[in-house]
Motif scaffolding. Structure first.
Motif, PDB file in Angstrom:
ATOM      1  N   LEU B  98       0.825  -1.201   0.000  1.00  0.00           N
ATOM      2  CA  LEU B  98       0.000   0.000   0.000  1.00  0.00           C
ATOM      3  C   LEU B  98       0.861   1.254   0.000  1.00  0.00           C
ATOM      4  CD1 LEU B  98      -2.842  -1.017   2.446  1.00  0.00           C
ATOM      5  CD2 LEU B  98      -3.071  -0.416   0.043  1.00  0.00           C
ATOM      6  N   VAL B 102       1.237   5.901  -1.947  1.00  0.00           N
ATOM      7  CA  VAL B 102       1.309   7.185  -1.243  1.00  0.00           C
ATOM      8  C   VAL B 102       2.167   8.194  -2.004  1.00  0.00           C
ATOM      9  CG1 VAL B 102       2.009   8.281   0.908  1.00  0.00           C
ATOM     10  CG2 VAL B 102       1.003   5.994   0.945  1.00  0.00           C
ATOM     11  N   TYR B 106       4.133  12.349   1.644  1.00  0.00           N
ATOM     12  CA  TYR B 106       3.090  11.897   2.562  1.00  0.00           C
ATOM     13  C   TYR B 106       3.642  10.783   3.444  1.00  0.00           C
ATOM     14  CZ  TYR B 106      -0.654  14.395   0.058  1.00  0.00           C
ATOM     15  OH  TYR B 106      -1.457  15.337  -0.498  1.00  0.00           O
ATOM     16  N   GLU B 107       3.138  10.688   4.679  1.00  0.00           N
ATOM     17  CA  GLU B 107       3.570   9.618   5.587  1.00  0.00           C
ATOM     18  C   GLU B 107       2.389   8.725   5.927  1.00  0.00           C
ATOM     19  OE1 GLU B 107       5.289  11.551   8.939  1.00  0.00           O
ATOM     20  OE2 GLU B 107       6.986  12.347   7.802  1.00  0.00           O
ATOM     21  N   LEU B 108       2.558   7.427   5.662  1.00  0.00           N
ATOM     22  CA  LEU B 108       1.464   6.467   5.848  1.00  0.00           C
ATOM     23  C   LEU B 108       1.531   5.813   7.227  1.00  0.00           C
ATOM     24  CD1 LEU B 108      -0.901   4.894   4.572  1.00  0.00           C
ATOM     25  CD2 LEU B 108       0.779   3.240   3.740  1.00  0.00           C
ATOM     26  N   ASP B 109       0.431   5.861   7.959  1.00  0.00           N
ATOM     27  CA  ASP B 109       0.374   5.236   9.275  1.00  0.00           C
ATOM     28  C   ASP B 109      -0.426   3.938   9.260  1.00  0.00           C
ATOM     29  OD1 ASP B 109       1.877   7.096  10.589  1.00  0.00           O
ATOM     30  OD2 ASP B 109       0.165   8.316  11.208  1.00  0.00           O
ATOM     31  N   SER B 110      -1.611   3.980   8.666  1.00  0.00           N
ATOM     32  CA  SER B 110      -2.478   2.805   8.713  1.00  0.00           C
ATOM     33  C   SER B 110      -3.452   2.850   7.550  1.00  0.00           C
ATOM     34  CB  SER B 110      -3.249   2.778  10.027  1.00  0.00           C
ATOM     35  OG  SER B 110      -4.033   3.947  10.146  1.00  0.00           O
ATOM     36  N   HIS B 111      -4.299   1.877   7.468  1.00  0.00           N
ATOM     37  CA  HIS B 111      -5.239   1.806   6.344  1.00  0.00           C
ATOM     38  C   HIS B 111      -6.487   1.029   6.726  1.00  0.00           C
ATOM     39  CE1 HIS B 111      -3.081  -2.030   6.233  1.00  0.00           C
ATOM     40  NE2 HIS B 111      -4.165  -2.509   5.694  1.00  0.00           N
ATOM     41  N   ASP B 112      -7.548   1.260   5.975  1.00  0.00           N
ATOM     42  CA  ASP B 112      -8.786   0.491   6.097  1.00  0.00           C
ATOM     43  C   ASP B 112      -9.148  -0.046   4.731  1.00  0.00           C
ATOM     44  OD1 ASP B 112      -9.352   0.803   8.771  1.00  0.00           O
ATOM     45  OD2 ASP B 112     -10.560   2.605   8.486  1.00  0.00           O
TER      46      ASP B 112
END
Lengths: 125, 125
Positions: B98, B102, B106-112
DNA sequence: GTCGTTGCAAAGCGTTTGCAGCCTA
DNA sequence: TAGGCTGCAAACGCTTTGCAACGAC
């Protein structure tokens, strides 16, 4: 259904083309304020509804968030929700093989993916 | 915070262990009705809040849906929303890569991830 | 018996609707 | 000028809160 191009309706349309990201009703109000200072929230809801009905806008639903709206003519994509500023941004691309996750007997039609983190502006601070 | 194990609270806990899927407040009321026929919706909301606070439940937010809740001790997973019966089911497994979606900065922390379609019961009809 | 908890009803909050006046065509 | 559209305020549906009575300990 909608037959007249009023100041308010024009201001709402321009808010979307200017923002380039999904907007919630209260964000529309803020974004359109320079063009239409007396714009009421009821008018925003009514125009959004008709713009969705006629296919100019589409609804963007994110987990735990009120509905937002964006231009309908952009293709399949997903969304990035900045947990610092609260804004939502479009993400291009998609993952494959989601079908592999579905249990036996279930039928998959579509999917939503939401990414969480910090947008470039918030991450830079 | 919560100090007493009342009939109502016990009925709500059992509704979750019995259902094995995320429940919305009104679904809790229905599921717990055999054990606690006079259970009020306000009590459901208050107990759900405290069960989340103490880590026994966690919140499940799906796009365009009111919040649901499920047992907190199940690991990372996603959800399948049956568009026919409206129920939500847990899905095991997850997709990778995933991070590739991005945008720069941008900084990715979590996802749904939410899947839509028909559950086994609804698909069989 | 205490005092936390419950159930009812009222209060909140975001969204929708009714209505008189405004403004586009 | 006609009638659709707007803005205000009331209505709605869902969630939260106030309060007196109940019941767990």
């Amino acid at each position: 259904m909608i037959e007249r191009e009023t100041q308010q309706r024009r201001a709402i349309r321009e808010a979307f083309t200017r923002a380039g990201r999904p907007l919630a009703p209260h964000e529309i109000l803020e974004e359109a304020n320079p063009d239409a200072p007396t714009l009421g929230i009821a008018t925003v809801y009514r125009n959004v509804k008709s713009l969705v009905d006629e296919g100019w806008l589409k609804t963007v639903e994110l987990p735990g968030q009120p509905p937002r709206y964006e231009l309908a003519d952009i293709g399949h994509h997903h969304h990035f929700h900045c947990t610092t500023c609260g804004k939502v941004f479009d993400i291009e691309g998609c993952v494959g093989k989601l079908g592999a996750l579905v249990p036996r007997g279930y039928e998959l039609d579509s999917h939503d993916i939401t990414l969480y983190g910090r947008c470039d502006k918030c991450a830079a601070r």
